[in-house]
Design an enzyme around this catalytic site. Structure first.
Site, short mmCIF file in Angstrom:
data_model
loop_
_atom_site.label_atom_id
_atom_site.label_comp_id
_atom_site.label_asym_id
_atom_site.label_seq_id
_atom_site.Cartn_x
_atom_site.Cartn_y
_atom_site.Cartn_z
N CYS A 168 1.14 -1.05 0.71
CA CYS A 168 0.11 -0.27 0.57
C CYS A 168 0.87 0.87 0.14
CB CYS A 168 -1.15 -0.15 1.54
SG CYS A 168 -0.06 0.29 2.66
N ASN B 169 2.33 1.35 3.61
CA ASN B 169 2.96 0.45 5.23
C ASN B 169 2.30 0.76 6.46
OD1 ASN B 169 5.25 -1.85 6.26
ND2 ASN B 169 3.31 -2.65 5.33
N CYS C 218 -1.05 0.82 7.36
CA CYS C 218 -2.73 0.97 7.40
C CYS C 218 -3.36 -0.42 6.93
CB CYS C 218 -3.50 1.82 6.73
SG CYS C 218 -3.54 3.35 7.20
N ARG C 219 -3.79 -0.82 5.72
CA ARG C 219 -4.23 -1.47 4.71
C ARG C 219 -2.82 -3.10 4.69
NH1 ARG C 219 -5.84 2.29 -0.49
NH2 ARG C 219 -2.97 3.09 0.15
N SER C 220 -1.92 -2.71 3.89
CA SER C 220 -1.21 -3.32 4.12
C SER C 220 -0.51 -4.93 4.60
CB SER C 220 0.23 -3.33 2.63
OG SER C 220 0.86 -2.05 3.08
N ASP D 19 -8.32 4.23 1.09
CA ASP D 19 -7.09 4.24 2.13
C ASP D 19 -8.07 5.19 2.97
OD1 ASP D 19 -4.88 5.55 3.35
OD2 ASP D 19 -4.48 6.93 2.19
P1 4NP Z 1 -1.92 3.03 4.05
O1 4NP Z 1 -2.65 4.24 4.64
O2 4NP Z 1 -1.22 3.31 2.63
O3 4NP Z 1 -3.26 2.18 3.73
O4 4NP Z 1 -0.56 2.62 4.80
C1 4NP Z 1 -2.19 5.30 4.37
C2 4NP Z 1 -0.74 5.99 5.61
C3 4NP Z 1 0.23 7.23 5.21
C4 4NP Z 1 -0.21 7.93 4.62
C5 4NP Z 1 -1.42 7.49 3.66
C6 4NP Z 1 -2.21 6.65 3.98
N1 4NP Z 1 0.01 8.65 4.81
O5 4NP Z 1 -0.19 9.93 4.31
O6 4NP Z 1 1.20 9.66 5.56
#
Ligand code: 4NP
Length: 152
Positions: free
Chosen positions: A7, A10, A12-14, A120
Site C-alpha cells: 500500500c 505500510n 494501514c492496509r498492507s 485508503d
Molecule cells: P496505508 O495508509 O497506505 O494503507 O498505510 C496510509 C498511511 C499513511 C498515509 C497515507 C495512507 N500518509 O499520507 O502518511
C-alpha cells in the site's frame, strides 16, 4: 510461495492484508508487506489498524513499516497492490517483464468486480478500517484458495 502486500504507507492496509493472509495459507508460505513511500519507515501500524485487527483476534502490533525495495521484485512470487496509484507506482519500479508479471491489483486478483480498490482509510474512522478489513478478509480467502490449488 512468497507473497508481498503493498500500500502507500505500510501502516494501514498492507499490514492488515499481511496478517489476514497468514491466517489463510500454509506455514511454508512467506507473507510480507511494504509501502511505496518511506514516510512511516520503522513505525508500528496505525493504532486504528491494530485495534481493528485485534477485534478479529489478529495481532499486527509488532509489524514495522518499510518501503518496497528492488530486491522484493526478485524475492516475491506475487505482489498485490491495494489501489491503482500504488499499482502504477509499483509497476513503474519493476525492471523487466518477468517482474511486472508478478504485480496485480489485490481486488482484481481476488475477483471482486464491485470494488477495484481497497480504499485508503488513513483519513477516515474506525468504520472505514472495518470496511477495509472485510474487503481484505474476503479477498485473501479467494486468493489463498487460488494459490493453494493452482499457484496463480
Ligand atoms: P496505508 O495508509 O497506505 O494503507 O498505510 C496510509 C498511511 C499513511 C498515509 C497515507 C495512507 N500518509 O499520507 O502518511
Amino acid at each position: 510461495m512468497k507473497i508481498l502486500m503493498v500500500c502507500l504507507g505500510n501502516i494501514c492496509r498492507s499490514p492488515l492484508a499481511e496478517d489476514i493472509m497468514k491466517t489463510k495459507v500454509p506455514d511454508d508460505f512467506v507473507v510480507d508487506s511494504a509501502g511505496t513511500i518511506s514516510l512511516h519507515e520503522g513505525e508500528h501500524p496505525d493504532k486504528r489498524a491494530v485495534r481493528t485487527a485485534a477485534n478479529h483476534d489478529i495481532d499486527i502490533s509488532q509489524q514495522r513499516s518499510r518501503p518496497i525495495t528492488r530486491n522484493d521484485f526478485e524475492t516475491f512470487d506475487k505482489i498485490y497492490c491495494m489501489d491503482i496509484d500504488v499499482y502504477e507506482d509499483v509497476i513503474s519500479k519493476a525492471e523487466n517483464e518477468q517482474q511486472r508479471q508478478k504485480i496485480s491489483l489485490f481486488l482484481e486478483a481476488s475477483g471482486d468486480h464491485r470494488n477495484a480498490e481497497v480504499p485508503d482509510p488513513y483519513w477516515g474512522d474506525m468504520k472505514d478500517f472495518e470496511k477495509v478489513f472485510q474487503l481484505l478478509e474476503k479477498g485473501c480467502e479467494v486468493i489463498a484458495d487460488r494459490l493453494k490449488t493452482h499457484n496463480l
